[in-house]
Enzyme design. Structure first.
Site, PDB file in Angstrom:
ATOM      1  N   LYS B  79       0.834  -1.192  -0.025  1.00 40.18           N
ATOM      2  CA  LYS B  79      -0.168  -0.052  -0.030  1.00 40.18           C
ATOM      3  C   LYS B  79       0.755   1.291  -0.013  1.00 40.18           C
ATOM      4  CE  LYS B  79      -3.932   1.830   2.867  1.00 40.18           C
ATOM      5  NZ  LYS B  79      -4.851   1.080   4.001  1.00 40.18           N
ATOM      6  N   SER B 155      -9.540   0.682   3.057  1.00 35.01           N
ATOM      7  CA  SER B 155      -8.755   1.565   2.030  1.00 35.01           C
ATOM      8  C   SER B 155      -7.564   0.889   1.279  1.00 35.01           C
ATOM      9  CB  SER B 155      -8.268   2.715   2.636  1.00 35.01           C
ATOM     10  OG  SER B 155      -7.184   2.414   3.935  1.00 35.01           O
ATOM     11  N   SER B 179      -9.691  -1.753   7.001  1.00 39.16           N
ATOM     12  CA  SER B 179      -8.911  -1.486   5.570  1.00 39.16           C
ATOM     13  C   SER B 179      -8.336  -2.549   5.213  1.00 39.16           C
ATOM     14  CB  SER B 179      -8.213  -0.211   5.851  1.00 39.16           C
ATOM     15  OG  SER B 179      -9.061   1.110   5.886  1.00 39.16           O
TER      16      SER B 179
END
Lengths: 62, 464
Positions: B79, B155, B179
């Site tokens: 990420k 996310s 997330s």
């Protein structure tokens, strides 16, 4: 005592000044929508009777 | 043969036998990502040069007869809130595009590189990690490999989509309120959110210090466990890390479930989801011989508290930039962040005290149960651009609410594995397997059992 309905528009306007923000009407309206959503969620949390010796979680250790 | 479709163990065997080189793995992976990423928009940066250099070092070690590290030549990606030396850390934000490049890798990235894994790049996410959809106005929406018209979840949406599409063997994500578990659920893969404080967060861009976790996503429990084992270790730079000894879990997955007591979370967790989510929980519960229903009193207030802590800490962190450069903000989050910065201190403190209260209510329950089952998301992936979902007769904003069943659990800091099941309509949906603090082994054993039974499966989606 009847329940109090806070004037969140006034609160947000005050905070806008306190935080020295420059917002246009569209942003101000969206801000009020977002803040009102949080306020609605916070109401039952604030009404929840926590023990008066209960501390904050702090640096949390699970 | 796509090396990213091999298990980590099989890839290592092929490498040891000389059937594959790290260089070949790298060239195949980079070509595959180049070809297929445009369909899902998972990568925001591809680190080809670094990957080739790492592969070159591994192949030299192999030729010299040095022992192979545990994740040798395994392609992965992270990420884009993890520091990667030489690149600015974006945290999904246009705001950070011109910040200086990171000088060193995040601690977790260093652990994985030292274990021989090959970094292919950085992945898309909701701006600031504030959202559950990975609809990023600047970097574009990440698309769900199972249905390109639907969200990947967030996310850590890029992290889930990249793994689900079979473009890497595993990825790293972060989980403040769900997330990792939300995109794992919507993209049909396994995700591990470890105990709060278990893994070092240093070198990752924070969102909510009180709640942030990091963890891996993968297509099998064996891979998930091996990556988790590589990520463990003490990092003196992380003030939130728990003082717990490491506990390797990979070798424990094959144990049968004898003695593992399983329950189903009722109440809030059964109320705020659709029939597909309830059916997935029922299927997992039956397979794991769940014998009891457990109710977490005040779960909804726990979710509210996590929401308020997130809004307040996140809003505070971004307040200076909200004042100086509001035009650089994600328009879908800007006023939500600003509202958070205006939260009265009394609400925030009440939420932090509620966290202790909820912990005191819930932890004793683990005296009678080892694993709790709950839906990971209220529903399956929704179409990109759709604003609300109707759950329990109420229209809820997807961007803020897709994690509502994950939030009370991360609020407690409990370890969770999200396992992928299929709905009747064919879309994936995740089920949370939750255990007591530092019992990642219990979650992973239950997940491995569901995988062996064929109930939880994460085959890569072929995009070609």
């Amino acid at each position: 005592m009847p329940p109090i309905t806070p004037d969140w528009a006034a609160y947000v306007a005050q905070m806008e000044q306190v935080l020295a923000l420059e917002l246009d009407d569209a942003r101000r309206q969206e801000l009020l929508t977002q803040f009102s959503r949080i306020a609605a969620m916070a109401a039952p949390l604030m009404a929840f009777p926590l023990d008066d010796r209960l501390e904050v979680a702090g640096v949390y250790q699970a | 043969m796509n090396p990213a479709l091999l298990s980590i163990s099989d890839l290592r065997k092929a490498l040891a036998a000389g059937e594959l080189s790290a260089g070949e793995v790298t060239e195949y992976s980079l070509a595959l990502i180049e070809r297929q990423n445009p369909a899902i928009n998972a990568w925001t940066q591809i680190t080809g040069q670094r990957m080739r250099e790492e592969a070159g070092r591994l192949d030299r070690q192999r030729r010299e007869g040095s022992p192979l590290p545990p994740l040798a030549a395994v392609p992965f990606a992270v990420k884009n809130l993890f520091d990667v030396a030489g690149f600015p850390t974006l945290a999904g934000a246009r705001l950070f595009q011109n910040r200086p490049a990171a000088q060193v890798d995040a601690w977790a990235v260093r652990q994985l590189s030292a274990s021989g894994a090959l970094l292919s790049g950085m992945l898309n996410m909701d701006a600031y990690a504030y959202g559950f959809t990975t609809e990023n106005s600047h970097f574009g929406a990440t698309r769900n490999p199972h249905d390109l018209s639907r969200i990947a979840g967030g996310s850590s949406g890029g992290s889930a989509a990249a793994v689900a599409a079979g473009l890497v063997n595993f990825s790293l994500g972060s989980d403040t309120n769900g997330s990792i578990r939300v995109p794992a659920s919507l993209c049909g893969i396994f995700g591990l959110k470890p105990t709060f404080g278990r893994l070092s967060r240093s070198g990752s861009h924070p969102f909510v210090g009180s709640l942030d976790h990091i963890g891996p996503l993968a297509r099998s429990t064996a891979d998930l466990a091996q990556v988790y084992d590589a990520l463990q270790g003490h990092d003196p730079a992380d003030g939130f890390q728990a003082s717990q000894p490491t506990q390797a879990v990979s070798a424990l997955l094959e144990q049968d479930l004898g003695g593992l007591r399983v329950g189903v979370l009722g109440g809030y967790f059964q109320q705020w989801c659709d029939d597909n989510a309830r059916a997935a929980v029922a299927q997992a519960a039956q397979a794991l011989n769940a014998s009891q229903e457990v109710t977490l009193a005040d779960a909804e207030l726990a979710r509210t508290s996590a929401f308020i802590i997130s809004a307040s800490e996140g809003g505070n962190a971004y307040l200076p930039a909200l004042r100086s450069s509001p035009q650089s903000f994600e328009p879908l989050s800007r006023e939500r962040l600003l509202a958070g910065a205006m939260i009265p201190a009394a609400w925030y403190v009440q939420a932090q005290r509620m966290r202790r209260h909820f912990q005191q209510q819930v932890l004793p329950l683990f005296a009678g149960v080892d694993v709790l089952i709950a839906p990971a998301t209220p529903t399956s992936a929704t179409p990109i651009g759709q604003q609300s979902m109707r759950i329990n007769g109420v229209d809820l904003p997807i961007r803020a609410s897709m994690g509502m069943l994950a939030q009370p659990i991360s609020f407690l800091g409990l370890p969770v594995v999200s396992v992928p099941l299929r709905t009747a309509g064919g879309l994936p949906i995740g089920v949370q397997l939750i255990a007591a603090p530092f019992r990642e082994d219990a979650c992973l054993r239950a997940a491995a059992a569901l995988e062996r039974l064929g109930i939880a499966q994460a085959p890569a989606v072929n995009l070609e």
